[in-house]
Design a protein around this motif. Sequence first.
Motif, PDB file in Angstrom:
ATOM      1  N   SER A 181      -1.309  -9.646   5.866  1.00  0.00           N
ATOM      2  CA  SER A 181      -1.978 -10.752   5.102  1.00  0.00           C
ATOM      3  C   SER A 181      -2.506 -11.916   5.911  1.00  0.00           C
ATOM      4  CB  SER A 181      -0.945 -11.093   4.042  1.00  0.00           C
ATOM      5  OG  SER A 181       0.097 -11.872   4.709  1.00  0.00           O
ATOM      6  N   ARG A 226      -3.204  -9.642  10.652  1.00  0.00           N
ATOM      7  CA  ARG A 226      -4.289  -9.693  10.041  1.00  0.00           C
ATOM      8  C   ARG A 226      -5.666  -9.560  10.987  1.00  0.00           C
ATOM      9  NH1 ARG A 226      -5.835 -10.716   4.865  1.00  0.00           N
ATOM     10  NH2 ARG A 226      -8.365 -10.540   4.602  1.00  0.00           N
ATOM     11  N   GLY A 274      -2.323  -0.961   6.483  1.00  0.00           N
ATOM     12  CA  GLY A 274      -1.848  -2.731   6.714  1.00  0.00           C
ATOM     13  C   GLY A 274      -0.853  -2.664   5.316  1.00  0.00           C
ATOM     14  N   THR A 275       0.452  -3.223   5.620  1.00  0.00           N
ATOM     15  CA  THR A 275       1.294  -3.380   4.562  1.00  0.00           C
ATOM     16  C   THR A 275       1.143  -4.924   4.195  1.00  0.00           C
ATOM     17  OG1 THR A 275       3.289  -4.079   5.949  1.00  0.00           O
ATOM     18  CG2 THR A 275       2.945  -1.974   5.571  1.00  0.00           C
ATOM     19  N   VAL A 276       1.147  -5.230   2.598  1.00  0.00           N
ATOM     20  CA  VAL A 276       1.117  -6.326   2.379  1.00  0.00           C
ATOM     21  C   VAL A 276       2.349  -6.481   1.084  1.00  0.00           C
ATOM     22  CG1 VAL A 276      -1.258  -7.022   2.670  1.00  0.00           C
ATOM     23  CG2 VAL A 276      -0.445  -5.829   0.252  1.00  0.00           C
ATOM     24  N   GLN A 279      -3.221  -8.873  -2.845  1.00  0.00           N
ATOM     25  CA  GLN A 279      -3.637  -8.527  -1.451  1.00  0.00           C
ATOM     26  C   GLN A 279      -4.172  -7.132  -1.328  1.00  0.00           C
ATOM     27  OE1 GLN A 279       0.044  -9.778   0.618  1.00  0.00           O
ATOM     28  NE2 GLN A 279      -0.603 -11.788   0.757  1.00  0.00           N
ATOM     29  N   LEU A 280      -3.905  -6.085  -2.190  1.00  0.00           N
ATOM     30  CA  LEU A 280      -4.310  -4.849  -1.818  1.00  0.00           C
ATOM     31  C   LEU A 280      -5.884  -4.738  -1.745  1.00  0.00           C
ATOM     32  CD1 LEU A 280      -1.713  -3.070  -4.226  1.00  0.00           C
ATOM     33  CD2 LEU A 280      -1.853  -3.141  -1.592  1.00  0.00           C
ATOM     34  N   PHE A 299      -7.635  -6.627   1.503  1.00  0.00           N
ATOM     35  CA  PHE A 299      -7.552  -5.538   2.610  1.00  0.00           C
ATOM     36  C   PHE A 299      -8.305  -4.613   2.625  1.00  0.00           C
ATOM     37  CE2 PHE A 299      -5.696  -3.143   5.640  1.00  0.00           C
ATOM     38  CZ  PHE A 299      -5.553  -3.960   6.908  1.00  0.00           C
ATOM     39  N   ASN A 300      -8.435  -3.826   1.388  1.00  0.00           N
ATOM     40  CA  ASN A 300      -9.083  -2.661   1.457  1.00  0.00           C
ATOM     41  C   ASN A 300     -10.611  -2.714   1.619  1.00  0.00           C
ATOM     42  OD1 ASN A 300      -7.015  -0.917   0.905  1.00  0.00           O
ATOM     43  ND2 ASN A 300      -7.067  -1.119  -1.365  1.00  0.00           N
ATOM     44  N   THR A 322      -9.849   0.440   6.281  1.00  0.00           N
ATOM     45  CA  THR A 322      -8.933  -0.285   5.980  1.00  0.00           C
ATOM     46  C   THR A 322      -8.147   0.107   4.798  1.00  0.00           C
ATOM     47  OG1 THR A 322     -10.016  -2.156   5.234  1.00  0.00           O
ATOM     48  CG2 THR A 322      -9.443  -2.622   7.263  1.00  0.00           C
ATOM     49  N   ALA A 367      -4.763  -0.646   2.404  1.00  0.00           N
ATOM     50  CA  ALA A 367      -3.485  -1.645   2.042  1.00  0.00           C
ATOM     51  C   ALA A 367      -2.517  -0.803   1.399  1.00  0.00           C
ATOM     52  CB  ALA A 367      -3.884  -2.698   1.299  1.00  0.00           C
TER      53      ALA A 367
END
Length: 278
Positions: A12, A17, A32-34, A39-40, A43-44, A51, A53
């Motif tokens: 994040s 990031r 990537g983990t959030v 936040q999903l 990031f996508n 990317t 999420a």
Amino acid sequence: MSGKVWFITGVSSGFGRTLAEEVARNGDKVIGTVRQLSQLAEFNNISPGNTFAYLMDVTNPDGVKATIEAAFNHFGRLDVLVNNAGYGFLGAVEEATIKDFKEVMETNFFGALQVTQAVLPYMRKQGSGRILQMSSVAGFRATAGFGVYNASKFALEGMSEALALEVAPLGIKVTIVEPGPFRTNFAGSSIKTARQEMPEYEGTARVFKNNILGYAGQQEGDPQKATQVLMQLVQSDAPPLRLPLGPTAITAVRNKIQQVSQDLDTWETIAAKTSFDE
């Protein structure tokens, strides 16, 4: 599928990031983990198709296993794990509560451990993999006022050093990354402090705390340049076990080595006299 598949925790903000963005820009896939639903999508949308999420809390063992299983089933492999999720804590050892210690350890050490253990079966099956443990220069050298964080990162480094020896014959390489001060939000919103401040530590722990909080946003390190080094590291056939990042970290590591060497030279003769007289 061309390119590598990366699994990066804590994307994040900060190092996670910046690294995720650079890896995606390079054409690799980034999981990537959030920790927040909001936040999903963000990031996508960084690099659609590159990317991805996933909602995951590193302190939730069942959630960690389920997320990594889902990621592997989707991509068919996991080439690089970056254990990045974590946070800092300021305060003297006596000022911090046992709860403070446990909470920091739960994220910085046990969280990374759980993710590592969950990824290893897939990397073993592949016969290959890279694991980057995002530690800190504070994981190699302690500082007054940083003992809680030092403890979590020292534990991470000890585990990772043993892990590197265990998985090397299996085609898996481990590197402990030890950044110095970088211009992320580590010294800002990502850091916690002890609730009590004892006057006895004004000249030690408090000085360090004020220095850390005072230079937030002014640190010497450029996260973008650090990500370039990490990407180069992953491409290396002979990566180091430890990689200090930045002039401050390099100097601190050398000073610690010198200090340990001096103590050993001074006390070796006395300390060696502990064997049975046969």
